[in-house]
Write a protein that holds these residues in place. Structure first.
Motif, PDB file in Angstrom:
ATOM      1  N   THR A   1       0.970   3.642  -3.356  1.00 44.28           N
ATOM      2  CA  THR A   1       0.362   4.960  -3.184  1.00 44.28           C
ATOM      3  C   THR A   1       1.396   6.069  -3.343  1.00 44.28           C
ATOM      4  O   THR A   1       1.144   7.085  -4.001  1.00 44.28           O
ATOM      5  CB  THR A   1      -0.308   5.061  -1.806  1.00 44.28           C
TER       6      THR A   1
ATOM      7  N   LYS B   1      -6.447   6.464  -3.588  1.00 46.50           N
ATOM      8  CA  LYS B   1      -6.074   5.538  -2.527  1.00 46.50           C
ATOM      9  C   LYS B   1      -7.077   4.398  -2.429  1.00 46.50           C
ATOM     10  O   LYS B   1      -6.704   3.239  -2.181  1.00 46.50           O
ATOM     11  CB  LYS B   1      -5.959   6.269  -1.188  1.00 46.50           C
TER      12      LYS B   1
ATOM     13  N   GLN C   1       0.824  -1.206   0.000  1.00 45.97           N
ATOM     14  CA  GLN C   1       0.000   0.000   0.000  1.00 45.97           C
ATOM     15  C   GLN C   1       0.857   1.253   0.000  1.00 45.97           C
ATOM     16  O   GLN C   1       0.624   2.187  -0.780  1.00 45.97           O
ATOM     17  CB  GLN C   1      -0.920  -0.007   1.234  1.00 45.97           C
TER      18      GLN C   1
ATOM     19  N   VAL D   1      -2.077  -2.447   7.956  1.00 48.19           N
ATOM     20  CA  VAL D   1      -1.552  -1.366   7.119  1.00 48.19           C
ATOM     21  C   VAL D   1      -1.249  -0.129   7.964  1.00 48.19           C
ATOM     22  O   VAL D   1      -0.199   0.504   7.814  1.00 48.19           O
ATOM     23  CB  VAL D   1      -2.561  -1.020   5.999  1.00 48.19           C
TER      24      VAL D   1
ATOM     25  N   ILE E   1      -5.190  -4.004  -4.160  1.00 43.23           N
ATOM     26  CA  ILE E   1      -4.472  -4.833  -3.195  1.00 43.23           C
ATOM     27  C   ILE E   1      -5.402  -5.877  -2.584  1.00 43.23           C
ATOM     28  O   ILE E   1      -5.035  -7.039  -2.419  1.00 43.23           O
ATOM     29  CB  ILE E   1      -3.862  -3.943  -2.090  1.00 43.23           C
TER      30      ILE E   1
ATOM     31  N   LEU F   1      -6.125   0.485  -2.869  1.00 41.30           N
ATOM     32  CA  LEU F   1      -6.472  -0.463  -1.807  1.00 41.30           C
ATOM     33  C   LEU F   1      -7.392  -1.561  -2.337  1.00 41.30           C
ATOM     34  O   LEU F   1      -7.295  -2.724  -1.923  1.00 41.30           O
ATOM     35  CB  LEU F   1      -7.146   0.280  -0.655  1.00 41.30           C
TER      36      LEU F   1
END
Length: 644
Positions: A96, A324, A92, A150, A331, A328
């Motif tokens: 990002t 974001k 992450q 995270v 992911i 996410l």
């Protein structure tokens, strides 16, 4: 002094008014605090320049929160999370940062500034997310645990970021940074590492962390044992605050994150027998300071800058959260998160975080970010935090109902074997029922609509199938037509009543034994047709009451007798109470007639307790009655009893 008291009064009044209203409207306490800050700051102007100073103080709430988080994580648990920390957290942060760096660089920012912006905007708000998780009970969900991994990695990553940013200084900003540093020399910050070479600074950090771990492991127990021996709760609270403040100060003296230091201390103390007392002592301060922190974030929003750059800031905020969220989501797809857990993972971490303010200030001090760029970036961070509660509201309103209370789209399992007993629900209640039946050779078919619970019990070789027992097709597959008994032990009260009603209507020959949460739920199950209703707390509470009588000096035979007398007395009134409830026009069923019956039950209880029922209770016949003079023996001193 009066000025400080007045400011404190304003902040507290804003919190007391705004937070209960926000909670009642379903907005959550975090949004209430943020809106309170906006009202007393930019809107009314009751607070002003002191907000930044107060925010530095309020950030200590984040420090305390991470200390409490560390207390919940044993070192073994933390080690077991290493794959998620490095995998989820690292991916992450890397993706990002790279995406924001690319956008900022293409927008014309120097690569050093673009990298710094990418780093500070890649972080999420630990304070908002964990506070909301705790309020909504999401911290135990799979999506909540992944989001926590995270956040934990991000908090740890702040340290190398602080080490990297000074290396990215821009020559054209060095002059202003040096001027600011010269002005700060009149009020220099305390530091143990100022002027040290790199190798010495590294040794100091290693020594400090090692001292923290060793001291926390070996010195904390005698310290807290000494403090607790005083028997004064306020002294233990003072000791807990001393520990947290001392560690935060030590981290500040060596230039490290106070939040990370206290988190590490919490992990070290996670196995301590004083852990729960520490939590109870710190929790009130943490909640109040976190609330103050959120208020200062709202009060610190500069609507003057927003008015000047409103569309750029608003577009940047929404774009950041969308970017974001998409990363996410990708992911989550890679790691095979499903349903509501995937949505919770993406929505909860889509904002910028409080450490963004720290890195912004640090970037300005080290000639990386100009004041002109820092102002809109600070507003962007604050607005993204302000919008975050709306994402949780969207999750509650649209995502959760879609996935049936947060479950994913996993299809019901194929049921290969059916049993004489179907158990709906394999939680703490259903597991005991199932184990007792299986141990006595009774074949069972267990259903549960929480796949995590099904997977957990399968680890201990307990056969269970994923599926919703309120679905007629699944009950058919489970063999309801040939079953002799259905045990309803699910957590959802409404669905439990629906299942009982359906089964008794379409399969009247199947006996239904249902667990009730309370008296009212028990009446609903009975009205739906359940053959037997058992309150989940009734028998355990009776047993605790019997044990309490024993400990108060009642002979075990007599207390056992009293327990059964109480249960018999309740049973005698059960039909009357149920009929009064069932014939009521009131939605809750608790009419004046019902209340009178209950009062009558309580008044008759003391008289009924004296009834001789030794000839009726088979269980009591196995007891050996106490001798006639057992009370004299019980009241005699221990030495006399031993002599006898």
């Amino acid at each position: 002094m009066t000025e400080y008291l007045l400011q404190a009064f304003i902040y507290l009044v804003a919190a007391v008014i705004a937070v209960p209203i926000a909670k009642r409207l379903g907005l959550g306490s975090v949004l209430g605090y943020l809106l309170a800050g906006i009202v007393i700051g930019p809107v009314i102007g009751l607070v002003g320049s002191e907000t930044t100073t107060i925010q530095h103080f309020a950030e200590f709430g984040v420090v305390m929160m991470l200390f409490l988080v560390g207390l919940e994580l044993e070192p073994k648990m933390l080690w077991s999370m290493r794959n998620k920390l490095m995998g989820l957290g690292g991916l992450q942060l890397g993706l990002t940062t790279a995406a924001i760096f690319g956008i900022a660089w293409m927008a014309g920012l120097p690569w050093t500034v673009a990298l710094t912006v990418g780093l500070l905007l890649s972080l999420s708000s630990t304070a908002i997310v964990l506070q909301t998780f705790n309020e909504k009970g999401l911290d135990k969900s799979e999506g909540g645990r992944n989001a926590f991994s995270v956040l934990l990695f991000q908090d740890i990553a702040v340290i190398p970021m602080l080490a990297l940013i000074p290396l990215l200084a821009l020559p054209e900003l060095l002059a202003s940074a040096e001027a600011a540093a010269a002005a700060a020399e009149h009020h220099p910050e305390l530091s143990l590492v100022a002027g040290l070479p790199t190798w010495a600074y590294t040794l100091v950090i290693i020594a400090a962390i090692a001292g923290l771990v060793v001291g926390g492991h070996y010195l904390s127990r005698p310290l807290f044992a000494f403090v607790s021996s005083a028997g004064l709760r306020e002294i233990f609270t003072a000791a807990a605050l001393m520990l947290v403040i001392g560690i935060a100060a030590l981290m500040g003296l060596i230039g490290l994150s106070a939040a990370l230091g206290t988190f590490l201390a919490g992990v070290v103390l996670a196995n301590s027998e004083f852990r729960h007392e520490l939590e109870a002592s710190i929790e009130p301060f943490k909640g109040l300071l976190l609330g103050l922190f959120f208020i200062t974030v709202g009060a610190g929003i500069d609507f003057g800058i927003f008015a000047e750059y409103w569309w750029q800031v608003l577009l940047g905020t929404l774009g950041l959260m969308l970017l974001k969220g998409v990363i996410l989501g990708v992911i989550g797809f890679v790691f095979r998160f499903k349903g509501a857990d995937a949505w919770l993972f993406a929505l909860s971490l889509a904002q910028a975080g409080e450490f963004g303010f720290v890195l912004l200030s640090f970037g300005q001090q080290n000639a990386v970010i100009s004041a002109e760029l820092a102002a809109p970036l600070s507003l962007l961070v604050a607005l993204s935090m302000l919008f975050t509660p709306a994402l949780f509201i969207a999750f509650d309103k649209w995502v959760v109902p879609r996935y049936q209370g947060g479950q994913d789209e996993r299809e019901a399992d194929d049921i290969g074997e059916t049993g004489q007993v179907i158990i709906a629900g394999i939680g703490r209640f259903g597991q005991i029922v199932n184990r007792l039946l299986v141990a006595n050779g009774v074949p069972t078919t267990v259903l549960d609509n929480q796949y995590s619970q099904v997977d957990t019990v399968r680890l201990v070789n307990m056969r269970a199938y994923y599926g919703d027992a309120s679905e007629p097709d699944l009950l058919h597959t489970a063999g309801i037509e040939h079953a002799r008994l259905l045990v309803v032990a699910i957590d959802n009260q409404e669905r439990a009543v629906e299942i009982v009603h359906h089964v008794k209507r379409h399969h009247p020959k199947v006996k239904v034994l249902a667990r009730a949460f309370d008296r009212g739920h028990g009446y609903q199950l009975r009205q739906a047709g359940a053959d037997m209703v058992i309150s989940e707390t009734y028998h355990s509470a009776l047993e605790v009451g019997r044990q309490a009588l024993d400990m108060m000096g009642t002979h075990p035979f007599h207390s056992h007798h009293l327990k059964h007398t109480f249960a018999e007395h309740e049973a005698n009134y059960d039909d009357k109470l149920f009929d009064s409830w069932a014939n009521s026009d009131d939605e809750a069923g608790y009419t004046l007639h019902y209340q009178k019956l209950f009062v009558e039950l309580e008044e008759a209880l003391s008289k009924y307790m004296g009834k001789d029922r030794s000839q009726h209770d088979l269980d009591e016949r196995s007891w050996t009655p106490p001798p006639k003079d057992y009370l004299d023996d019980f009241e005699a001193p221990a030495e006399e009893s031993a002599d006898k």
